[in-house]
Write a protein that holds these residues in place. Sequence first.
Motif, PDB file in Angstrom:
ATOM      1  N   UNK A 167       0.842  -1.200   0.000  1.00 50.55           N
ATOM      2  CA  UNK A 167       0.000   0.000   0.000  1.00 50.55           C
ATOM      3  C   UNK A 167       0.874   1.246   0.000  1.00 50.55           C
ATOM      4  N   UNK A 168       0.360   2.320  -0.579  1.00 52.43           N
ATOM      5  CA  UNK A 168       1.154   3.534  -0.732  1.00 52.43           C
ATOM      6  C   UNK A 168       1.650   4.069   0.604  1.00 52.43           C
ATOM      7  N   UNK A 188      -6.908   3.648   5.424  1.00 49.79           N
ATOM      8  CA  UNK A 188      -6.440   3.007   4.205  1.00 49.79           C
ATOM      9  C   UNK A 188      -6.718   1.507   4.249  1.00 49.79           C
ATOM     10  N   UNK A 189      -7.115   0.977   3.101  1.00 46.11           N
ATOM     11  CA  UNK A 189      -7.301  -0.471   2.977  1.00 46.11           C
ATOM     12  C   UNK A 189      -5.941  -1.083   2.678  1.00 46.11           C
ATOM     13  N   UNK A 190      -5.322  -1.669   3.683  1.00 47.31           N
ATOM     14  CA  UNK A 190      -3.963  -2.173   3.542  1.00 47.31           C
ATOM     15  C   UNK A 190      -3.903  -3.483   2.772  1.00 47.31           C
ATOM     16  N   UNK A 191      -5.061  -4.005   2.383  1.00 49.54           N
ATOM     17  CA  UNK A 191      -5.070  -5.200   1.539  1.00 49.54           C
ATOM     18  C   UNK A 191      -4.920  -4.850   0.066  1.00 49.54           C
ATOM     19  N   UNK A 195      -5.729  10.252   1.319  1.00 48.77           N
ATOM     20  CA  UNK A 195      -5.746   9.332   2.446  1.00 48.77           C
ATOM     21  C   UNK A 195      -4.361   8.787   2.783  1.00 48.77           C
ATOM     22  N   UNK A 196      -3.666   8.229   1.814  1.00 47.51           N
ATOM     23  CA  UNK A 196      -2.366   7.616   2.108  1.00 47.51           C
ATOM     24  C   UNK A 196      -1.295   8.658   2.443  1.00 47.51           C
ATOM     25  N   UNK A 197      -1.106   9.707   1.636  1.00 46.40           N
ATOM     26  CA  UNK A 197      -0.123  10.721   2.051  1.00 46.40           C
ATOM     27  C   UNK A 197      -0.525  11.424   3.348  1.00 46.40           C
ATOM     28  N   UNK A 211       5.425   5.417   1.678  1.00 44.34           N
ATOM     29  CA  UNK A 211       5.678   6.776   2.171  1.00 44.34           C
ATOM     30  C   UNK A 211       6.181   6.773   3.604  1.00 44.34           C
ATOM     31  N   UNK A 212       5.759   5.785   4.380  1.00 43.17           N
ATOM     32  CA  UNK A 212       6.126   5.732   5.801  1.00 43.17           C
ATOM     33  C   UNK A 212       4.972   6.183   6.657  1.00 43.17           C
ATOM     34  N   UNK A 213       4.322   5.252   7.318  1.00 43.80           N
ATOM     35  CA  UNK A 213       3.081   5.558   8.034  1.00 43.80           C
ATOM     36  C   UNK A 213       3.344   6.321   9.335  1.00 43.80           C
ATOM     37  N   UNK A 214       2.594   7.405   9.503  1.00 48.82           N
ATOM     38  CA  UNK A 214       2.635   8.211  10.724  1.00 48.82           C
ATOM     39  C   UNK A 214       1.419   7.921  11.606  1.00 48.82           C
TER      40      UNK A 214
END
Length: 371
Positions: A125-126, A350-353, A311-313, A130-133
């Motif tokens: 997933x994006x 985010x849908x991590x699938x 959503x992802x960024x 990017x690196x999840x915060x």
Amino acid sequence: MPASSSSLSTVPIEDVRVGAFRIPTDAPESDGTLQWDSTTLVVVELRAGGERGLGYTYADAGVADMIVSHLEPVLGNANAIDIPRLWHTMFARLRNLGQAGASSMAVSAVDVALWDLNARLRDVPLVALLGRMRDALPLYGSGGFTSYSDAQLQRQFREWADLGVTRFKMKVGREPAHDRNRVKVARAVIGDAAQLFVDANSAYTRNQALEFARIFVDEADVRWFEQPLAPADLEGLHFLRGRVPPRLEIADGEYAYSLDAFRRFLEAGAVDVMMADATRCGGITGFMKAAALCEAWMLPMSSHCAPALHLHPGCAAAPLRHAEYFHDHVRIERDLFDGAPDPRGGVLRPDLSRTGHGLEFKWSDAEQFSV
């Protein structure tokens, strides 16, 4: 199938697909300074390494022509992995057309597609790339158009409340004489515990903005005053920021197309909250650069419009406070994209699938709106 890790040093872009689509609104809409009855979506799809990456912007259809004429030639057979190089190359290619406005929107759509493609090539997933915060992105409902009757405004806010939303934004400024009553109507339907935001879209003068800021806070406990003046009036925004009630935040930045524009907002002390729009400010690359600036200035950030795209960024940007759940774009993303997220408890997750940003454009469904 995603490319193997050993082959990810060079992945040539094999195909570029571009489309523009004008989607009618579900009712007449207006804000403090503009009226509209449709929204135009420009979509870019890149193919490389057996995967496709999707990007888009809300812009004039001419942005699609700009991508085809000026950016597609530099994308063909370029290495999809080299996002920073391609980002600078695209802006360089558009130098003589100006770096802001349509040029930046064109780059934004392609840049989002590149990030989506890179995550899909890595089968992640994006947000992982990017690196999840954070795990979820808080929302505020956004609409409350000046063209709405009081009943329409209240119905829309009730619908968002049913989704767990506790922050609500409405438009003001088209008919200032009505603004005082409209914010009271909004406050009445959302209750005392919810947060109420207003957006003037540059409709007020400095004196009007200062007067209404005090009225909004005193009579409806408004906590967010967006774009009270023209974005170029940094001195005026700084003037207001120092004189409005302390619990009212000044927000702006949706028309900041470049890193320099964000820097000027911050250096001028013009805002309490910086807004950024990845469909305008150079895509995800530009959005994350803006986030780094906000972090350095120790100011919070909020994303503007296009909630599915942010959503992802948004879950990766450290200073991000919340995302705008904008009525028009929610409707378009829900109808024309598979994988558009639904809010639960006032947040998007985010849908991590799903790999990339998780969105798939319904080209055939959108064809009826093609321009």
